[in-house]
Design a protein around this motif. Structure first.
Motif, PDB file in Angstrom:
ATOM      1  N   GLY A  81    -109.676   3.442 -17.384  1.00 26.01           N
ATOM      2  CA  GLY A  81    -108.929   4.616 -18.228  1.00 26.01           C
ATOM      3  C   GLY A  81    -107.510   5.068 -17.820  1.00 26.01           C
ATOM      4  O   GLY A  81    -106.813   5.574 -18.495  1.00 26.01           O
ATOM      5  N   ILE A  82    -107.083   4.507 -16.616  1.00 26.86           N
ATOM      6  CA  ILE A  82    -105.891   5.152 -16.257  1.00 26.86           C
ATOM      7  C   ILE A  82    -105.140   3.770 -15.577  1.00 26.86           C
ATOM      8  O   ILE A  82    -105.651   3.019 -14.524  1.00 26.86           O
ATOM      9  CB  ILE A  82    -106.092   6.022 -15.113  1.00 26.86           C
ATOM     10  CG1 ILE A  82    -106.806   7.558 -15.782  1.00 26.86           C
ATOM     11  CG2 ILE A  82    -104.748   6.590 -14.488  1.00 26.86           C
ATOM     12  CD1 ILE A  82    -107.197   8.440 -14.853  1.00 26.86           C
ATOM     13  N   LYS A  83    -103.735   3.788 -15.800  1.00 22.17           N
ATOM     14  CA  LYS A  83    -102.927   2.875 -14.961  1.00 22.17           C
ATOM     15  C   LYS A  83    -101.481   3.543 -15.067  1.00 22.17           C
ATOM     16  O   LYS A  83    -100.988   3.733 -15.933  1.00 22.17           O
ATOM     17  CB  LYS A  83    -103.011   1.366 -15.656  1.00 22.17           C
ATOM     18  CG  LYS A  83    -102.036   0.535 -14.791  1.00 22.17           C
ATOM     19  CD  LYS A  83    -102.160  -0.826 -15.568  1.00 22.17           C
ATOM     20  CE  LYS A  83    -101.376  -2.113 -14.622  1.00 22.17           C
ATOM     21  NZ  LYS A  83    -101.378  -3.350 -15.336  1.00 22.17           N
ATOM     22  N   GLU A  84    -101.187   3.822 -13.774  1.00 27.49           N
ATOM     23  CA  GLU A  84     -99.967   4.593 -13.572  1.00 27.49           C
ATOM     24  C   GLU A  84     -99.078   4.294 -12.457  1.00 27.49           C
ATOM     25  O   GLU A  84     -99.704   3.984 -11.661  1.00 27.49           O
ATOM     26  CB  GLU A  84    -100.545   6.323 -13.357  1.00 27.49           C
ATOM     27  CG  GLU A  84    -100.843   7.168 -14.764  1.00 27.49           C
ATOM     28  CD  GLU A  84     -99.959   7.354 -15.810  1.00 27.49           C
ATOM     29  OE1 GLU A  84     -98.768   7.386 -15.320  1.00 27.49           O
ATOM     30  OE2 GLU A  84    -100.511   7.495 -16.943  1.00 27.49           O
ATOM     31  N   PRO A  85     -97.886   4.455 -12.292  1.00 28.87           N
ATOM     32  CA  PRO A  85     -97.046   4.337 -11.296  1.00 28.87           C
ATOM     33  C   PRO A  85     -97.311   5.297 -10.315  1.00 28.87           C
ATOM     34  O   PRO A  85     -97.621   6.461 -10.754  1.00 28.87           O
ATOM     35  CB  PRO A  85     -95.588   4.358 -11.969  1.00 28.87           C
ATOM     36  CG  PRO A  85     -95.765   5.206 -13.152  1.00 28.87           C
ATOM     37  CD  PRO A  85     -97.063   4.965 -13.724  1.00 28.87           C
ATOM     38  N   MET A  86     -97.246   5.092  -9.226  1.00 23.26           N
ATOM     39  CA  MET A  86     -97.681   6.186  -8.137  1.00 23.26           C
ATOM     40  C   MET A  86     -96.758   5.777  -6.935  1.00 23.26           C
ATOM     41  O   MET A  86     -96.119   4.645  -6.488  1.00 23.26           O
ATOM     42  CB  MET A  86     -98.974   5.910  -7.568  1.00 23.26           C
ATOM     43  CG  MET A  86     -99.420   6.956  -6.526  1.00 23.26           C
ATOM     44  SD  MET A  86    -101.010   6.848  -5.924  1.00 23.26           S
ATOM     45  CE  MET A  86    -101.773   8.133  -7.083  1.00 23.26           C
ATOM     46  N   VAL A  87     -96.209   6.918  -6.344  1.00 24.95           N
ATOM     47  CA  VAL A  87     -95.595   6.899  -5.066  1.00 24.95           C
ATOM     48  C   VAL A  87     -96.029   7.958  -4.107  1.00 24.95           C
ATOM     49  O   VAL A  87     -96.406   8.979  -4.260  1.00 24.95           O
ATOM     50  CB  VAL A  87     -93.926   7.362  -5.463  1.00 24.95           C
ATOM     51  CG1 VAL A  87     -93.435   7.465  -3.700  1.00 24.95           C
ATOM     52  CG2 VAL A  87     -93.261   6.634  -6.233  1.00 24.95           C
ATOM     53  N   LEU A  88     -96.324   7.178  -2.848  1.00 26.10           N
ATOM     54  CA  LEU A  88     -97.214   7.809  -1.898  1.00 26.10           C
ATOM     55  C   LEU A  88     -96.163   8.000  -0.812  1.00 26.10           C
ATOM     56  O   LEU A  88     -95.630   7.061  -0.113  1.00 26.10           O
ATOM     57  CB  LEU A  88     -98.315   7.395  -1.235  1.00 26.10           C
ATOM     58  CG  LEU A  88     -99.687   7.056  -2.336  1.00 26.10           C
ATOM     59  CD1 LEU A  88    -100.501   5.848  -1.950  1.00 26.10           C
ATOM     60  CD2 LEU A  88    -100.148   8.271  -2.880  1.00 26.10           C
ATOM     61  N   LEU A  89     -95.947   9.334  -0.191  1.00 20.95           N
ATOM     62  CA  LEU A  89     -94.825   9.421   0.701  1.00 20.95           C
ATOM     63  C   LEU A  89     -95.660   9.916   2.022  1.00 20.95           C
ATOM     64  O   LEU A  89     -96.883  10.631   2.075  1.00 20.95           O
ATOM     65  CB  LEU A  89     -94.103  10.825   0.501  1.00 20.95           C
ATOM     66  CG  LEU A  89     -92.956  10.406  -0.846  1.00 20.95           C
ATOM     67  CD1 LEU A  89     -92.238  11.827  -1.175  1.00 20.95           C
ATOM     68  CD2 LEU A  89     -92.232   9.220  -0.827  1.00 20.95           C
ATOM     69  N   ARG A  90     -95.219   9.322   3.395  1.00 17.98           N
ATOM     70  CA  ARG A  90     -95.608   9.493   4.519  1.00 17.98           C
ATOM     71  C   ARG A  90     -95.641  11.214   4.829  1.00 17.98           C
ATOM     72  O   ARG A  90     -94.658  11.787   4.802  1.00 17.98           O
ATOM     73  CB  ARG A  90     -95.211   8.735   5.683  1.00 17.98           C
ATOM     74  CG  ARG A  90     -95.834   8.905   6.987  1.00 17.98           C
ATOM     75  CD  ARG A  90     -94.948   8.486   8.211  1.00 17.98           C
ATOM     76  NE  ARG A  90     -94.654   7.070   8.221  1.00 17.98           N
ATOM     77  CZ  ARG A  90     -95.764   6.145   8.743  1.00 17.98           C
ATOM     78  NH1 ARG A  90     -96.637   6.932   9.476  1.00 17.98           N
ATOM     79  NH2 ARG A  90     -95.376   5.085   8.837  1.00 17.98           N
ATOM     80  N   ALA A  91     -96.714  11.869   5.281  1.00 14.93           N
ATOM     81  CA  ALA A  91     -96.734  13.154   5.656  1.00 14.93           C
ATOM     82  C   ALA A  91     -96.441  13.246   7.327  1.00 14.93           C
ATOM     83  O   ALA A  91     -97.044  12.491   7.876  1.00 14.93           O
ATOM     84  CB  ALA A  91     -98.078  13.789   5.496  1.00 14.93           C
ATOM     85  N   ALA A  92     -95.520  14.255   7.591  1.00 14.46           N
ATOM     86  CA  ALA A  92     -95.303  14.492   9.120  1.00 14.46           C
ATOM     87  C   ALA A  92     -96.324  14.443   9.827  1.00 14.46           C
ATOM     88  O   ALA A  92     -97.380  15.324   9.165  1.00 14.46           O
ATOM     89  CB  ALA A  92     -94.222  15.230   9.174  1.00 14.46           C
ATOM     90  N   ALA A  93     -96.626  14.377  11.262  1.00 10.39           N
ATOM     91  CA  ALA A  93     -97.916  14.585  11.854  1.00 10.39           C
ATOM     92  C   ALA A  93     -97.960  16.023  11.938  1.00 10.39           C
ATOM     93  O   ALA A  93     -96.937  16.782  12.247  1.00 10.39           O
ATOM     94  CB  ALA A  93     -97.596  14.134  13.374  1.00 10.39           C
ATOM     95  N   GLY A  94     -99.229  16.497  11.573  1.00 15.60           N
ATOM     96  CA  GLY A  94     -99.330  17.843  11.801  1.00 15.60           C
ATOM     97  C   GLY A  94     -98.899  18.697  10.337  1.00 15.60           C
ATOM     98  O   GLY A  94     -99.153  19.891  10.506  1.00 15.60           O
ATOM     99  N   GLN A  95     -98.372  18.001   9.361  1.00 16.74           N
ATOM    100  CA  GLN A  95     -97.770  18.750   8.211  1.00 16.74           C
ATOM    101  C   GLN A  95     -99.022  19.125   7.574  1.00 16.74           C
ATOM    102  O   GLN A  95     -99.791  18.088   7.266  1.00 16.74           O
ATOM    103  CB  GLN A  95     -96.820  17.878   7.547  1.00 16.74           C
ATOM    104  CG  GLN A  95     -96.384  18.392   6.302  1.00 16.74           C
ATOM    105  CD  GLN A  95     -95.239  17.500   5.458  1.00 16.74           C
ATOM    106  OE1 GLN A  95     -95.091  16.344   6.073  1.00 16.74           O
ATOM    107  NE2 GLN A  95     -95.083  17.806   4.359  1.00 16.74           N
ATOM    108  N   PRO A  96     -99.283  20.296   6.969  1.00 14.72           N
ATOM    109  CA  PRO A  96    -100.177  20.800   5.882  1.00 14.72           C
ATOM    110  C   PRO A  96    -100.033  20.137   4.644  1.00 14.72           C
ATOM    111  O   PRO A  96     -98.904  19.474   4.444  1.00 14.72           O
ATOM    112  CB  PRO A  96    -100.066  22.227   5.866  1.00 14.72           C
ATOM    113  CG  PRO A  96     -98.557  22.574   6.188  1.00 14.72           C
ATOM    114  CD  PRO A  96     -98.145  21.581   7.161  1.00 14.72           C
TER     115      PRO A  96
END
Length: 523
Positions: free
Chosen positions: A148-163
């Motif tokens: 039911g879902i097909k969406e563009p997505m961007v995943l960004l790297r979180a800095a080490a220890g970043q909340p």
């Protein structure tokens, strides 16, 4: 309808994440973008020799290691998706998905990486991400697909220890206790485990506890989206008079070995090595050394307590499993499918398919033959699966951990545990139901205290509305109610622990755990 073989994997946290061998191309080359315009060669200046052209240097694509997060549009709003990827020492990946708003954590993810093309397959949710690795791994850009879902997505790297959300405290004072980087050896496996030992201020001797993580190769902090579960737990306990050892799992951080080859019984030897190390340290009371385990780590702690030698003086088990392993895997598969909206027919079809694959593994002791049979079934019933991913799933289902856990019964020999035990479970835990798991464990133990915690999830976080504000932003935290119950129980129980024939003498060498491996077989 959700494709059958996209959801044949079993558990939300117990099923070992599929480990995919990196192709040679991903390890040795990095794609180079074409230049926008071709420039003519520079003409040599009169009287000067032409400079030799420098060869283009192609840097290898470094293994992906860290957490990537981004929003996913769904009906009614957005949720944050977090993907954790850890390269293992054997060239494979451990990967998991977290969705904090849906209280999903450590959902296994299959990784296929070819050059800068990446595929992430989340079988339990019938979901897939297909995209590109950009900016040297800082960004994953592509398309997320699920029923039911097909969406563009961007995943960004979180800095080490970043909340998970921004804003960390600008100043953090030094803790009121000693912090020491340590390393100790497991004599049974000859592997070295690196960790952190925190000891309260004062003369001692202090009680001590070693922390044991849940499924999957994890660092000593057990960090999930900026929430350091073991880091917070160690800080609290040490401030309240208990020395704490937390260490990297095999093959992670400063620990040697290969996590993918370890069974639950193998991890017991790591726990025993941690106990022996603590009992030899100054300022620690050798007669008051215990284990605190989360999820599978809770079962490892209980298994260590069943052993005839080198047993812990007490055990604290957080969300341990109380049902046979295969039953847990099957039930968790159903829970996650219901969570994403699958109907009863889809759930039954997926569970039937999974049982078929597990039956093949159980009936075929030879791994090569079992993998060939499983891969054949996967390839013949799902046109969307690649040959490499089918092979990776077959390898996962025939791994030492999987074969062991299919027949793992945590209730067998539970009456051999003689030390005091604390059982904790959150009633908002979607992965380990308190009723189905804590109840049978409580019935099988002699000296046990058990609590169900309202609103607490599998990571022992309270409802987000109860999270504290840090610089105006809510930050995930370990349940204050759980911490208080742990502290109260420790103050009441471990002062009563006395020397016994089990711990009066501590030989230098630890025995191999062959007997323990058979102790938990389903019988």
């Amino acid at each position: 309808m959700i494709k059958l073989l996209l959801i044949v994997s079993a558990s939300l946290t117990l099923s070992a994440a599929l480990l995919v061998q990196l192709p040679a191309s991903a390890q040795t080359r990095r794609p180079v973008s074409s230049p926008a315009k071709t420039r003519p060669a520079a003409k040599p200046v009169a009287g000067k020799p032409a400079a030799a052209s420098k060869p283009t240097v192609i840097k290898p694509l470094a293994p992906l290691n860290g957490q990537w997060k981004g929003p996913l549009k769904m009906l009614g709003g957005k949720i944050t998706i977090v993907i954790t990827m850890v390269p293992l020492t054997n060239g494979t990946y451990y990967a998991a998905l977290d969705a904090p708003q849906q209280r999903i954590s450590r959902m296994p993810v299959a990784v296929e990486l070819k050059g800068n093309n990446i595929k992430l397959d989340i079988e339990q949710a019938g979901s897939r991400f297909v995209g590109k690795v950009l900016d040297g791994g800082a960004k994953l850009s592509g398309t997320w697909t699920q029923p039911g879902i097909k969406e563009p997505m961007v995943l960004l790297r979180a800095a080490a220890g970043q909340p998970a959300t921004a804003a960390a405290a600008p100043f953090r004072p030094a803790p009121p206790y000693s912090v020491t980087e340590v390393s100790f050896q497991n004599p049974a496996s000859r592997q070295h485990l690196g960790g952190t030992l925190t000891v309260p201020a004062g003369e001692g001797p202090f009680p001590a506890v070693a922390l044991l993580s849940d499924l999957g190769p994890q660092g000593r902090e057990v960090e999930v989206i900026g929430y350091c579960m073991f880091g917070q737990l160690a800080d609290y306990l040490t401030r309240h008079g208990v020395a704490v050892l937390r260490f990297d799992d095999r093959g992670v951080g400063k620990s040697s070995g290969t996590y993918a080859n370890a069974t639950t019984a193998d991890l017991v030897t790591d726990a025993q090595a941690a106990l022996a190390f603590l009992r030899q340290r100054p300022l620690i009371d050798a007669k008051r050394v215990g284990l605190l385990g989360h999820g599978e780590g809770g079962n490892v702690a209980l298994l260590a307590a069943m052993a005839p030698h080198h047993a812990p003086d007490f055990v604290m088990s957080l969300a341990a499993y109380g049902q046979p392993g295969f039953n847990v895997l099957l039930r968790q598969q159903g829970e996650i499918m219901r969570l994403i909206g699958s109907d009863a027919a889809e759930i039954k079809a997926a569970q039937d398919a999974y049982q078929r694959l597990v039956s093949i593994v159980r009936q075929t002791p030879n791994n090569d033959l079992a993998q060939a049979k499983v891969a054949t079934v996967l390839n013949s019933t799902n046109s969307g699966i690649t040959t490499s991913m089918a092979h990776a799933r077959a390898v996962q289902l025939t791994s030492p951990w999987s074969r062991y856990f299919f027949d793992f019964n945590p209730l067998t020999n539970l009456n051999k545990v003689v030390c005091p035990v604390l059982l904790l479970n959150g009633n908002a835990d979607l992965q380990v139901s308190a009723k189905r798991n804590m109840t049978p464990l409580r019935r099988g133990l002699h000296s046990v205290t058990a609590y169900r915690l309202d609103g607490v999830n599998h990571l022992f976080q309270p409802p987000p509305a109860q999270w504290p504000l840090v610089n105006g932003v809510q930050q995930p935290t370990f349940s204050p109610d759980a911490l208080k119950k742990i502290n109260d129980w420790v103050n009441t129980k471990i002062t009563k622990v006395s020397a016994s024939p089990l711990n009066a003498k501590q030989p230098a060498a630890l025995p191999k755990m062959a007997k323990v491996a058979s102790m938990f077989r389903k019988g």
